[in-house]
Design an enzyme around this catalytic site. Sequence first.
Site, PDB file in Angstrom:
ATOM      1  CE  LYS A   1      -1.726   3.059   2.037  1.00 29.62           C
ATOM      2  NZ  LYS A   1      -1.576   4.491   1.617  1.00 29.62           N
TER       3      LYS A   1
ATOM      4  CD  GLU B   1      13.556   3.383   7.906  1.00 28.73           C
ATOM      5  OE1 GLU B   1      13.553   2.361   7.210  1.00 28.73           O
ATOM      6  OE2 GLU B   1      14.164   4.423   7.609  1.00 28.73           O
TER       7      GLU B   1
ATOM      8  CD  GLU C   1      10.580  12.796  11.308  1.00 30.62           C
ATOM      9  OE1 GLU C   1       9.397  12.405  11.375  1.00 30.62           O
ATOM     10  OE2 GLU C   1      11.503  12.101  10.858  1.00 30.62           O
TER      11      GLU C   1
HETATM   12  O1  TXE Z   1       2.739  10.157   7.295  1.00 29.32           O
HETATM   13  P1  TXE Z   1       1.835   8.896   7.474  1.00 29.32           P
HETATM   14  P2  TXE Z   1       2.313  11.607   6.789  1.00 29.32           P
HETATM   15  C1  TXE Z   1       6.747  11.683   9.347  1.00 29.32           C
HETATM   16  C2  TXE Z   1       7.149  13.119   9.081  1.00 29.32           C
HETATM   17  C3  TXE Z   1       5.910  13.730   8.501  1.00 29.32           C
HETATM   18  C4  TXE Z   1       4.857  13.004   9.294  1.00 29.32           C
HETATM   19  C5  TXE Z   1       3.493  12.966   8.681  1.00 29.32           C
HETATM   20  O2  TXE Z   1       7.473  13.736  10.313  1.00 29.32           O
HETATM   21  O3  TXE Z   1       5.820  15.115   8.728  1.00 29.32           O
HETATM   22  O4  TXE Z   1       5.344  11.685   9.421  1.00 29.32           O
HETATM   23  O5  TXE Z   1       3.545  12.459   7.344  1.00 29.32           O
HETATM   24  C6  TXE Z   1      -0.186   5.404   5.547  1.00 29.32           C
HETATM   25  N1  TXE Z   1      -2.939   2.927   9.078  1.00 29.32           N
HETATM   26  N2  TXE Z   1       7.161  10.775   8.282  1.00 29.32           N
HETATM   27  O6  TXE Z   1       1.092  12.080   7.489  1.00 29.32           O
HETATM   28  O7  TXE Z   1       0.406   9.294   7.611  1.00 29.32           O
HETATM   29  C7  TXE Z   1      -0.171   6.478   4.492  1.00 29.32           C
HETATM   30  O8  TXE Z   1      -1.199   6.268   3.552  1.00 29.32           O
HETATM   31  C8  TXE Z   1      -2.036   2.457   8.227  1.00 29.32           C
HETATM   32  C9  TXE Z   1       8.410  10.097   8.486  1.00 29.32           C
HETATM   33  O9  TXE Z   1       2.255  11.576   5.338  1.00 29.32           O
HETATM   34  O10 TXE Z   1       2.452   8.091   8.547  1.00 29.32           O
HETATM   35  C10 TXE Z   1       1.226   6.297   3.924  1.00 29.32           C
HETATM   36  O11 TXE Z   1       1.221   5.206   2.995  1.00 29.32           O
HETATM   37  N3  TXE Z   1      -1.390   3.233   7.340  1.00 29.32           N
HETATM   38  C11 TXE Z   1       8.590   8.972   7.541  1.00 29.32           C
HETATM   39  C12 TXE Z   1       2.048   5.943   5.162  1.00 29.32           C
HETATM   40  O12 TXE Z   1       1.106   5.479   6.124  1.00 29.32           O
HETATM   41  C13 TXE Z   1      -1.663   4.550   7.344  1.00 29.32           C
HETATM   42  C14 TXE Z   1       8.077   9.138   6.178  1.00 29.32           C
HETATM   43  C15 TXE Z   1       2.841   7.093   5.759  1.00 29.32           C
HETATM   44  O13 TXE Z   1       1.973   8.166   6.038  1.00 29.32           O
HETATM   45  C16 TXE Z   1      -2.598   5.110   8.234  1.00 29.32           C
HETATM   46  C17 TXE Z   1       6.813   9.841   6.120  1.00 29.32           C
HETATM   47  C18 TXE Z   1      -3.259   4.228   9.131  1.00 29.32           C
HETATM   48  N4  TXE Z   1      -4.149   4.662  10.021  1.00 29.32           N
HETATM   49  C19 TXE Z   1       6.427  10.650   7.143  1.00 29.32           C
HETATM   50  N5  TXE Z   1      -2.639   6.442   8.030  1.00 29.32           N
HETATM   51  C20 TXE Z   1       9.935   8.273   7.534  1.00 29.32           C
HETATM   52  N6  TXE Z   1      10.243   7.532   8.592  1.00 29.32           N
HETATM   53  O14 TXE Z   1      10.669   8.340   6.567  1.00 29.32           O
HETATM   54  C21 TXE Z   1      -1.769   6.729   7.056  1.00 29.32           C
HETATM   55  N7  TXE Z   1      -1.183   5.572   6.616  1.00 29.32           N
END
Ligand code: TXE
Length: 498
Positions: A186, A262, A394
């Site tokens: 996904k 991660e 972060e």
């Molecule tokens: O991340 P999300 P977001 C951090 C970074 C950023 C913050 C928010 O600080 O500002 O997260 O980003 C899926 N159940 N990182 O909101 O929501 C979503 O569709 C299962 C760090 O975009 O965590 C996407 O595929 N999955 C990070 C994935 O989770 C769910 C990289 C990441 O999105 C979900 C990205 C749920 N309930 C953001 N809700 C890194 N470690 O590199 C969303 N998703």
Amino acid sequence: MDQKNPHLSTPTAARNFGFFVDGQWRDGTERFERASPGHGTPVTRTVRCTVEDLNAAVAAARLAFEDRRWSGLSGAARAGVLLRVAEILRRRRDEIAYWEVLENGKPISQARGEIDHCIACFEVGAGAARMLHGDSFNSLGDDLFGMVLHEPIGVVGLITPWNFPFLILCERVPFILASGCTMVVKPSEVTSATTLLLAEVLAEAGLPAGVYNVVTGSGRVIGQALSEHPDVDMLSFTGSTAVGRSCVHAAADSNFKKLGLELGGKNPIIVFSDADLEDAADGAAFGISFNTGQCCVSSSRLIVERSVAADFEKLLAEKMAKIRVGDPLDEATQVGAITTEAQNATILDYIARGKAAGARLLAGGGPIDLGRGQYIAPTLFSGVSRDMPIARDEIFGPVLCSMHFDTVEEAIQLANDTVYGLAASVWTKNIDKALTVSRRVRAGRFWVNTIMAGGPEMPLGGFKQSGWGREAGMYGVEEYTQVKSVHVEIGKRTHWIA
Ligand code: TXE
């Protein structure tokens, strides 16, 4: 349109993508449209899948796992497929990099470099498929022999973010495949294109149907349903700490699926006075600006020895002002667009909070207007205290906070003063300091006199709230296995019943 290279201008119309289940492309009734963050024009449309679509994908992955069409092959046969994938990626490198740029906003030159890294991931995965092995115990006495087997864990759910859509995917897929597992992916709803293109590549390379399935859609619906799915044996999630926590709850409330997580980082870069300060300033500028700081391992806390702090910050600010921020499709661009409007607003809000808290702005400090798209100048704050939100949270943007230290102990203490533990780096020419700091700072990836270096041979993952488990290398393959102990009696059994 650039007539010589179609991969250097935006497409004339948005491209439609289906989703991929059991070796077949499928379509849906609703779609997400994605505009290029660097240009503002629509570039892709992907299907808003339903939970029924997800269930079909999990069922296909389950069947493909149970009938052993993939796990039953030899490691050599699996390696053959992975090596063919590497070859096809080499051929399609520019095209895949292009779609990555259009959806993510990163510079085209950087995206091509990332595809090269992805090719290496498949090559290392091929080696891992052949080298995966267990252990034996020849020490249990003459009448008992012990073997430890690695068996594929089963159906893996893979949820990926938008900052490195293809690279994070390829740091996992070859290792999941090397172990013999099947999967349902996904991708982030804003950057699904290259995950779908990988389906074409894997099919051409000869991966059996049902082994790699992609379901597109929102995190709240599809991501959540995947993390709760009772027929998924392991979930690998990369994203925010908040969603990582919800995956832990979902696993506990469903089938106790194994988790690989991660999550976020607030990574220190420690600069001692005896470092090559020119090198260290270049590393610090790169470490915070690479991928616009939207990088879980970006070095966002500068911890610099007080005796050189003022000179170092001046040097660094001069370097940061020279970084070429611009159109992601321009070959000369070093830093591209911020990927989402929400992330853009978050970063600008943190910059405003830094100013309001009294931190001193030495570089950047706001948006860059290029007429279209969303861009932020690489930003350096000095005079940051450890309790300010810009020092603790972060930010996930090109915002670097500088703090000062006097002793090695103080540097280590500052570096460890975070809930995260993903990465860290130290710059010094003193071997004692380099080794002491690398052994005492709690982080999963550590760099000495360099930053963000490495290849897929080395494991990656975090300490503390940065996550669980490791990806890549032999450690990465083993994460996707179950360990079984086999005990073999040799000769006649000594009877229990006389
Ligand atoms: O991340 P999300 P977001 C951090 C970074 C950023 C913050 C928010 O600080 O500002 O997260 O980003 C899926 N159940 N990182 O909101 O929501 C979503 O569709 C299962 C760090 O975009 O965590 C996407 O595929 N999955 C990070 C994935 O989770 C769910 C990289 C990441 O999105 C979900 C990205 C749920 N309930 C953001 N809700 C890194 N470690 O590199 C969303 N998703």
